[in-house]
Design a protein around this motif. Structure first.
Motif, mmCIF file in Angstrom:
data_model
loop_
_atom_site.group_PDB
_atom_site.id
_atom_site.type_symbol
_atom_site.label_atom_id
_atom_site.label_comp_id
_atom_site.label_asym_id
_atom_site.label_seq_id
_atom_site.Cartn_x
_atom_site.Cartn_y
_atom_site.Cartn_z
ATOM 1 N N LYS A 1 1.092 -1.169 0.134
ATOM 2 C CA LYS A 1 0.277 -0.132 -0.080
ATOM 3 C C LYS A 1 0.992 0.655 0.185
ATOM 4 O O LYS A 1 2.144 1.333 -0.112
ATOM 5 C CB LYS A 1 -0.959 0.308 1.150
ATOM 6 C CG LYS A 1 -1.779 -1.007 1.225
ATOM 7 C CD LYS A 1 -1.413 -2.204 2.113
ATOM 8 C CE LYS A 1 -2.424 -3.240 2.151
ATOM 9 N NZ LYS A 1 -3.530 -3.097 3.162
ATOM 10 N N SER B 1 -1.767 -2.407 -3.831
ATOM 11 C CA SER B 1 -3.194 -2.901 -4.125
ATOM 12 C C SER B 1 -4.290 -1.104 -3.795
ATOM 13 O O SER B 1 -5.231 -1.261 -3.806
ATOM 14 C CB SER B 1 -3.665 -4.249 -3.059
ATOM 15 O OG SER B 1 -3.551 -3.714 -1.782
ATOM 16 N N ARG B 2 -3.604 -0.728 -2.764
ATOM 17 C CA ARG B 2 -4.134 0.655 -2.298
ATOM 18 C C ARG B 2 -2.952 1.996 -2.238
ATOM 19 O O ARG B 2 -1.811 1.489 -1.904
ATOM 20 C CB ARG B 2 -4.662 0.539 -0.582
ATOM 21 C CG ARG B 2 -5.697 -0.695 -0.583
ATOM 22 C CD ARG B 2 -6.031 -0.265 0.625
ATOM 23 N NE ARG B 2 -8.131 -0.983 0.831
ATOM 24 C CZ ARG B 2 -8.279 -0.898 2.006
ATOM 25 N NH1 ARG B 2 -7.857 -0.204 3.117
ATOM 26 N NH2 ARG B 2 -9.730 -0.802 1.626
ATOM 27 N N ALA C 1 -3.274 6.315 -1.338
ATOM 28 C CA ALA C 1 -3.850 7.264 -0.166
ATOM 29 C C ALA C 1 -3.454 8.426 0.161
ATOM 30 O O ALA C 1 -2.330 8.429 -0.392
ATOM 31 C CB ALA C 1 -4.225 7.243 0.969
ATOM 32 N N TRP D 1 -12.793 5.114 0.566
ATOM 33 C CA TRP D 1 -12.646 3.701 0.048
ATOM 34 C C TRP D 1 -13.147 3.331 -1.034
ATOM 35 O O TRP D 1 -14.241 3.185 -1.383
ATOM 36 C CB TRP D 1 -11.622 2.448 0.753
ATOM 37 C CG TRP D 1 -10.404 3.031 1.521
ATOM 38 C CD1 TRP D 1 -10.529 2.464 2.996
ATOM 39 C CD2 TRP D 1 -9.061 3.210 1.441
ATOM 40 N NE1 TRP D 1 -9.293 2.685 3.389
ATOM 41 C CE2 TRP D 1 -8.200 2.794 2.019
ATOM 42 C CE3 TRP D 1 -8.449 3.276 0.270
ATOM 43 C CZ2 TRP D 1 -6.980 3.146 2.336
ATOM 44 C CZ3 TRP D 1 -6.533 2.882 0.144
ATOM 45 C CH2 TRP D 1 -6.495 3.665 1.627
ATOM 46 N N GLU E 1 -12.867 1.392 -5.025
ATOM 47 C CA GLU E 1 -11.345 0.356 -5.664
ATOM 48 C C GLU E 1 -12.322 0.770 -7.349
ATOM 49 O O GLU E 1 -13.231 1.291 -7.687
ATOM 50 C CB GLU E 1 -13.051 -0.996 -6.037
ATOM 51 C CG GLU E 1 -12.123 -1.801 -6.742
ATOM 52 C CD GLU E 1 -12.753 -2.743 -6.821
ATOM 53 O OE1 GLU E 1 -13.424 -3.243 -7.515
ATOM 54 O OE2 GLU E 1 -12.723 -3.769 -5.876
ATOM 55 N N ILE F 1 -7.912 -1.135 -7.992
ATOM 56 C CA ILE F 1 -6.877 -0.843 -7.393
ATOM 57 C C ILE F 1 -7.633 0.592 -6.595
ATOM 58 O O ILE F 1 -8.595 1.001 -6.960
ATOM 59 C CB ILE F 1 -5.683 0.204 -7.472
ATOM 60 C CG1 ILE F 1 -5.231 1.132 -6.664
ATOM 61 C CG2 ILE F 1 -6.108 1.286 -9.197
ATOM 62 C CD1 ILE F 1 -3.660 1.315 -6.989
ATOM 63 N N GLU F 2 -7.166 0.803 -4.666
ATOM 64 C CA GLU F 2 -8.320 1.557 -3.941
ATOM 65 C C GLU F 2 -7.480 2.189 -3.833
ATOM 66 O O GLU F 2 -6.614 1.933 -3.429
ATOM 67 C CB GLU F 2 -9.106 0.429 -2.732
ATOM 68 C CG GLU F 2 -9.761 -1.003 -2.515
ATOM 69 C CD GLU F 2 -9.935 -1.613 -1.849
ATOM 70 O OE1 GLU F 2 -11.427 -0.987 -0.976
ATOM 71 O OE2 GLU F 2 -8.984 -2.088 -1.323
ATOM 72 N N ILE G 1 -5.811 0.946 6.357
ATOM 73 C CA ILE G 1 -5.140 1.088 5.255
ATOM 74 C C ILE G 1 -4.293 -0.427 5.401
ATOM 75 O O ILE G 1 -3.240 -0.689 5.852
ATOM 76 C CB ILE G 1 -3.652 1.731 4.748
ATOM 77 C CG1 ILE G 1 -3.269 1.991 3.458
ATOM 78 C CG2 ILE G 1 -2.658 1.865 5.806
ATOM 79 C CD1 ILE G 1 -2.568 3.098 2.728
#
Length: 241
Positions: free
Chosen positions: A3, A87-88, A90, A123, A125, A138-139, A241
């Motif tokens: 992440k 995958s994430r 922020a 979050w 997607e 990907i979030e 996260i």
């Protein structure tokens, strides 16, 4: 899973790493995953990895709000598109004088073509096409700080400090002092942002006079931010996260 959090500056990165370490158990990690080589190019940037179990978290200070898109395009976009490295993702931004809606649109534009939609404190997607023509997901999360009003990271930190009525009075009087000093010290305090930084600095000088000469990261790490309800509300989604 890997992440990544992008934030504006070093102060943001220090606070986030401390807070997520205390609240969510992320621990500093010296080694990055073997297939990801993201490095800081200047003293204004920082790139640090953290781990929790099998998961890895990269927290990047990009060198200011105007450098977010350039940092993403230069260092983060290819690892995502070529290898699905995260995958994430922020993004933590100061609200300053902006409305949340405009920040959501701005954040979505920064991360195109990987991200098409970002919402504050939620979050979402997103789907994108990787380098091989395959659809991937990907979030994405936007965290605008403070949560409930305009301001910046320093505002959020002082809101947190003010949860204690005793310290709230110190914050209030420190702000009045700095506002009065702005006319006298215009050479040093020449903008609202500088006034905000001075406000936090004076607050800390009163609270911790013996620590006045310590570095910013030491100052931040000496405060039990993990106990703050205001920070929890602001960073609640980041905690997962």
């Amino acid at each position: 899973m890997n992440k990544i959090i992008l934030c504006e500056g070093e102060t943001d990165a220090i606070l986030l790493s401390y807070y997520l370490g205390k609240v969510s158990g992320w621990a500093f990690c010296k080694k990055s995953p073997v297939n990801i080589a993201i490095k800081a190019d200047s003293f204004q940037e920082s790139v640090n990895w953290y781990e929790k179990g099998e998961d890895k978290l990269l927290i990047c200070a990009v060198g200011g709000k105007d450098n977010v898109k350039a940092f993403f395009n230069k260092k983060v976009l290819k690892p995502i598109v070529n290898a699905g490295s995260f995958s994430r993702i922020a993004l933590v931004l100061d609200r300053d004088d902006k409305e949340v809606g405009s920040m959501e649109s701005h954040a979505s534009a920064i991360f195109r073509p990987v991200i098409s939609s970002m919402i504050n404190n939620k979050w979402i997607e997103n789907t994108y096409e990787d380098a091989y023509g395959n659809e991937q997901t990907i979030e994405a999360l936007l965290v605008a700080i403070p949560t409930e009003h305009q301001g910046a990271l320093e505002t959020l930190m002082m809101d947190s400090i003010s949860e204690d009525p005793y310290d709230a009075e110190i914050v209030k009087r420190a702000g009045a002092f700095v506002k009065e000093m702005r006319d006298v010290a215009s050479k040093y305090i020449d903008s609202n942002r500088q006034e905000l930084k001075a406000h936090l600095g004076v607050t800390w000088a009163v609270q911790y006079p013996e620590k006045v000469f310590k570095l910013m990261n030491e100052q931040i790490q000496s405060v039990p931010w993990e106990k703050s309800a205001i920070l929890h509300k602001c960073f609640e989604q980041l905690e997962n996260i």
